[in-house]
Design a protein around this motif. Structure first.
Motif, PDB file in Angstrom:
ATOM      1  N   PRO A  58       8.326  10.682  -0.132  1.00 27.13           N
ATOM      2  CA  PRO A  58       8.031  11.784  -0.985  1.00 27.13           C
ATOM      3  C   PRO A  58       8.197  11.371  -2.578  1.00 27.13           C
ATOM      4  O   PRO A  58       7.428  12.423  -3.084  1.00 27.13           O
ATOM      5  N   THR A  59       8.763  10.452  -3.058  1.00 28.98           N
ATOM      6  CA  THR A  59       9.103  10.178  -4.315  1.00 28.98           C
ATOM      7  C   THR A  59       7.777   9.144  -4.895  1.00 28.98           C
ATOM      8  O   THR A  59       7.829   8.778  -6.205  1.00 28.98           O
ATOM      9  N   ALA A  60       6.927   8.715  -3.953  1.00 31.26           N
ATOM     10  CA  ALA A  60       6.041   7.799  -4.413  1.00 31.26           C
ATOM     11  C   ALA A  60       4.930   8.839  -5.026  1.00 31.26           C
ATOM     12  O   ALA A  60       4.526   9.795  -5.010  1.00 31.26           O
ATOM     13  N   GLY A  61       4.257   7.859  -6.234  1.00 29.75           N
ATOM     14  CA  GLY A  61       3.282   8.108  -7.043  1.00 29.75           C
ATOM     15  C   GLY A  61       1.866   7.397  -6.526  1.00 29.75           C
ATOM     16  O   GLY A  61       1.984   6.792  -5.677  1.00 29.75           O
ATOM     17  N   GLY A  62       0.829   7.862  -7.316  1.00 30.51           N
ATOM     18  CA  GLY A  62      -0.518   7.157  -7.118  1.00 30.51           C
ATOM     19  C   GLY A  62      -0.764   5.712  -7.416  1.00 30.51           C
ATOM     20  O   GLY A  62       0.025   5.331  -8.366  1.00 30.51           O
ATOM     21  N   PRO A  63      -2.022   5.314  -7.310  1.00 30.42           N
ATOM     22  CA  PRO A  63      -2.794   5.640  -6.229  1.00 30.42           C
ATOM     23  C   PRO A  63      -2.415   5.859  -4.872  1.00 30.42           C
ATOM     24  O   PRO A  63      -1.888   4.811  -4.430  1.00 30.42           O
ATOM     25  N   LEU A  64      -2.809   6.562  -3.945  1.00 28.99           N
ATOM     26  CA  LEU A  64      -2.503   6.825  -2.819  1.00 28.99           C
ATOM     27  C   LEU A  64      -3.628   7.624  -1.886  1.00 28.99           C
ATOM     28  O   LEU A  64      -4.690   7.993  -2.337  1.00 28.99           O
ATOM     29  N   PHE A  65      -3.597   7.136  -0.711  1.00 23.44           N
ATOM     30  CA  PHE A  65      -4.543   8.141   0.323  1.00 23.44           C
ATOM     31  C   PHE A  65      -3.908   9.424   0.653  1.00 23.44           C
ATOM     32  O   PHE A  65      -2.669   9.307   1.019  1.00 23.44           O
ATOM     33  N   ALA A  66      -4.572  10.611   0.347  1.00 19.67           N
ATOM     34  CA  ALA A  66      -4.263  11.792   0.888  1.00 19.67           C
ATOM     35  C   ALA A  66      -5.058  12.422   1.878  1.00 19.67           C
ATOM     36  O   ALA A  66      -6.192  12.279   1.949  1.00 19.67           O
ATOM     37  N   VAL A  67      -4.355  12.630   3.207  1.00 25.49           N
ATOM     38  CA  VAL A  67      -5.044  13.065   4.419  1.00 25.49           C
ATOM     39  C   VAL A  67      -4.985  14.490   4.665  1.00 25.49           C
ATOM     40  O   VAL A  67      -3.714  15.039   4.727  1.00 25.49           O
ATOM     41  N   GLY A  70      -0.592  13.822   5.151  1.00 27.36           N
ATOM     42  CA  GLY A  70       0.208  12.618   5.173  1.00 27.36           C
ATOM     43  C   GLY A  70      -0.257  12.025   3.748  1.00 27.36           C
ATOM     44  O   GLY A  70      -1.409  12.232   3.338  1.00 27.36           O
ATOM     45  N   THR A  71       0.499  11.105   3.231  1.00 25.14           N
ATOM     46  CA  THR A  71       0.134  10.330   2.091  1.00 25.14           C
ATOM     47  C   THR A  71       0.293   8.826   2.672  1.00 25.14           C
ATOM     48  O   THR A  71       1.603   8.592   3.178  1.00 25.14           O
ATOM     49  N   TYR A  72      -0.661   7.968   2.179  1.00 28.62           N
ATOM     50  CA  TYR A  72      -0.262   6.476   2.588  1.00 28.62           C
ATOM     51  C   TYR A  72      -0.888   5.594   1.655  1.00 28.62           C
ATOM     52  O   TYR A  72      -1.832   5.744   0.709  1.00 28.62           O
ATOM     53  N   GLY A  73      -0.211   4.487   1.547  1.00 26.24           N
ATOM     54  CA  GLY A  73      -0.505   3.375   0.497  1.00 26.24           C
ATOM     55  C   GLY A  73      -1.523   2.598   1.091  1.00 26.24           C
ATOM     56  O   GLY A  73      -2.442   2.933   2.069  1.00 26.24           O
ATOM     57  N   GLU A  74      -2.069   1.463   0.398  1.00 25.65           N
ATOM     58  CA  GLU A  74      -3.103   0.700   0.605  1.00 25.65           C
ATOM     59  C   GLU A  74      -2.663   0.039   1.887  1.00 25.65           C
ATOM     60  O   GLU A  74      -1.699  -0.532   2.087  1.00 25.65           O
ATOM     61  N   LEU A  75      -3.602  -0.189   2.759  1.00 26.24           N
ATOM     62  CA  LEU A  75      -3.355  -1.190   4.058  1.00 26.24           C
ATOM     63  C   LEU A  75      -2.665  -2.462   3.754  1.00 26.24           C
ATOM     64  O   LEU A  75      -3.279  -3.297   2.935  1.00 26.24           O
ATOM     65  N   PRO A  76      -1.679  -2.690   4.494  1.00 27.10           N
ATOM     66  CA  PRO A  76      -1.028  -3.971   4.246  1.00 27.10           C
ATOM     67  C   PRO A  76      -1.626  -5.302   4.681  1.00 27.10           C
ATOM     68  O   PRO A  76      -1.168  -6.344   4.584  1.00 27.10           O
ATOM     69  N   ILE A  77      -2.614  -5.025   5.552  1.00 34.89           N
ATOM     70  CA  ILE A  77      -3.184  -6.370   6.146  1.00 34.89           C
ATOM     71  C   ILE A  77      -4.561  -5.923   5.492  1.00 34.89           C
ATOM     72  O   ILE A  77      -5.054  -5.380   5.368  1.00 34.89           O
ATOM     73  N   GLY A  78      -5.479  -7.265   5.958  1.00 34.67           N
ATOM     74  CA  GLY A  78      -6.723  -7.266   5.452  1.00 34.67           C
ATOM     75  C   GLY A  78      -7.524  -6.475   6.466  1.00 34.67           C
ATOM     76  O   GLY A  78      -7.388  -6.343   7.758  1.00 34.67           O
ATOM     77  N   ALA A 122       4.577   5.079   8.612  1.00 32.39           N
ATOM     78  CA  ALA A 122       3.740   4.459   7.533  1.00 32.39           C
ATOM     79  C   ALA A 122       3.490   5.407   6.447  1.00 32.39           C
ATOM     80  O   ALA A 122       3.043   4.912   5.339  1.00 32.39           O
ATOM     81  N   ALA A 123       3.955   6.631   6.582  1.00 30.80           N
ATOM     82  CA  ALA A 123       3.665   7.733   5.408  1.00 30.80           C
ATOM     83  C   ALA A 123       4.516   7.106   4.345  1.00 30.80           C
ATOM     84  O   ALA A 123       5.646   6.799   4.270  1.00 30.80           O
TER      85      ALA A 123
END
Length: 127
Positions: free
Chosen positions: A38-47, A97-105, A34-35
């Motif tokens: 590396p080329t992704a930009g924000g906004p994102l979750f940083a753990v 790790g860096t993650y995007g918004e949850l894809p589910i509700g 799910a991470a």
């Protein structure tokens, strides 16, 4: 007779240990998969690693070229904004790790989540 009684308990214990091991391997794979790229930009979750101070986490975000938006209810997770490549830059600054918004509700968590608008906002990338 005592040896006979231990046998069912041993089978149950080994079954439980095996189930937990399979679950941990599956969750490890899911989290790694799910991470963000590396080329992704924000906004994102940083753990971050647990135990870092708020100042240390903000310093790592800024040094990586990101803009800290807010800390989540989990103290080692931040919402960060920035340009393309931010995920890789954060990883280079010891972010787990860096993650995007949850894809589910968020509501799918059911009664454990106390799903309402406040709970949903806690895991949103919006400031």
């Amino acid at each position: 007779m005592t040896a006979h009684l231990r046998s069912p308990h041993r089978v149950a214990l080994l079954t439980g240990v095996a189930l937990v091991a399979v679950w941990l391997l599956g969750m490890g794979w899911a989290v790694r998969d799910a991470a963000l790229d590396p080329t992704a930009g924000g906004p994102l979750f940083a753990v971050f690693k647990p135990g870092l101070t708020e100042t240390e986490m903000v310093h790592r975000i800024v040094t990586a070229g990101g803009r800290p938006m807010r800390q989540t209810w989990i103290s080692s997770v931040w919402v960060v904004d920035g340009e393309d490549g931010l995920a890789g830059a954060l990883k280079a600054h010891d972010v787990l790790g860096t993650y995007g918004e949850l894809p589910i509700g968020f509501q799918l968590a059911g009664c454990f989540a106390g799903a309402d608008s406040r709970a949903s906002a806690m895991l949103s990338l919006r400031p």
